[in-house]
Scaffold this active site. Sequence first.
Site, PDB file in Angstrom:
ATOM      1  CG  HIS A 110      -1.688  -1.214   1.469  1.00  0.00           C
ATOM      2  ND1 HIS A 110      -2.963  -1.436   1.003  1.00  0.00           N
ATOM      3  CD2 HIS A 110      -1.322  -2.353   2.123  1.00  0.00           C
ATOM      4  CE1 HIS A 110      -3.369  -2.643   1.389  1.00  0.00           C
ATOM      5  NE2 HIS A 110      -2.382  -3.222   2.056  1.00  0.00           N
ATOM      6  CB  SER A 113      11.953  22.107 -15.370  1.00  0.00           C
ATOM      7  OG  SER A 113      11.046  23.190 -15.366  1.00  0.00           O
TER       8      SER A 113
END
Length: 401
Positions: free
Chosen positions: A156, A279
């Site tokens: 999980h 970026s």
Amino acid sequence: MTRLWDRGEPLDALVLRYTAGEDHVLDERLVAYDLRASKAHAAMLAAHGYLSAADLEAVSAAVDELAAAHARGEWHIALEDEDCHTAIEARLTAQVGEAGKAIHLGRSRNDQVLAALRLYLKDALAALATRASRVAQVLGELAAAQGGLRMPGYTHLQRAMPSSVGLWAGAFAAELEDDAVGLRAATRRADKNPLGSAAGYGVPVVSLDREQTRAALGFAATQEPVTAVQLSRGKAEATALFEATLLATDLGRLAADLCLFATAEFAFVKLPDAFTTGSSMLPQKRNPDLFELIRGRTGEAAAALQEVLAVIAKMPSGYHRDLQLIKKPLFRGLDVVFDSATLMAHAVPAIVFDATRLEQALDPSLYMAETAYRLVQEEHIPFRDAYQRARHQGPGRRREP
Ligand code: ARG
């Protein structure tokens, strides 16, 4: 260029463009395979007296020349050719005259395209399986070099139990090897000789030796009855794409782990600058685009499989031109997974795990299950009681995963 079925009436240019579609481009990769099958078919005709020895020699030499010239990029299929079968027969006839025209006895483009596609599929699946094994191999090398480092095992996305870089890499290596086995097994449906089925119902008058072309082309069996051949088109392709999608899924999950491990929050791995992109706005960023795209392309593989299944669904038996639409998703799906596997094999050796970060992530709660197991073994109490005691007692001693 006259088409094989030309009866003199001109074909509307728009109709030609629509029906030939991208076949003249897609079929480029089938040329070598169609030539191989054409040569085997011609040899079979000659062996049974339907082509003279001299004609066979001329056809075989012309086929070899066409194959070599195509491999050198000296000729391409034109839109007017419609497909590779027409382009090849026209060129053979231009080179050897009557003998080129004679070799279409006992065949149709319907069985020809299947022969070429199946020969292609067998090669493509073997190449993809080799790529999958290569990724497994570099993961094995990573495990050998850095596998001793401990890391949390997650369920999980919550820390669960101690694991290691070796166990993490080993899991992917084992599954990728299994994908390679699946890809090799996926050749079964492609391993049947379709030649001799012609348009789908065999041929009248002449008796074809389907066993001879089977042996010459290395197919495991001859597909029987002839009416099954067109019914099976798309199934070998779907099987191949299914196995390729499973490989893409494993590559995508490996990529997803690496994206996560490369975040500042995890910081388990450092990806070298050469494997990350920057970026346009944020100067500090290094992004794991490579792994995101490998993950994203899982969808392209699955979509290609879906597309093939959708083409063959609900079609009546026998040949239909719809079947031509299988080639594009087949090639696109197999190509995309091949490229992803190639890039993953290229990137894995560059991955460096951060031992300090991994150790910091191994918080003591990861050893609570171990505490409970020790209580069971040492105090002979039921597991549920040990579980409760471990919960109150807190983490115990550490062991190696
Ligand atoms: N390009 C065609 C295909 O892929 C080849 C077979 C054409 N046969 C026909 N009867 N039009 O299906």
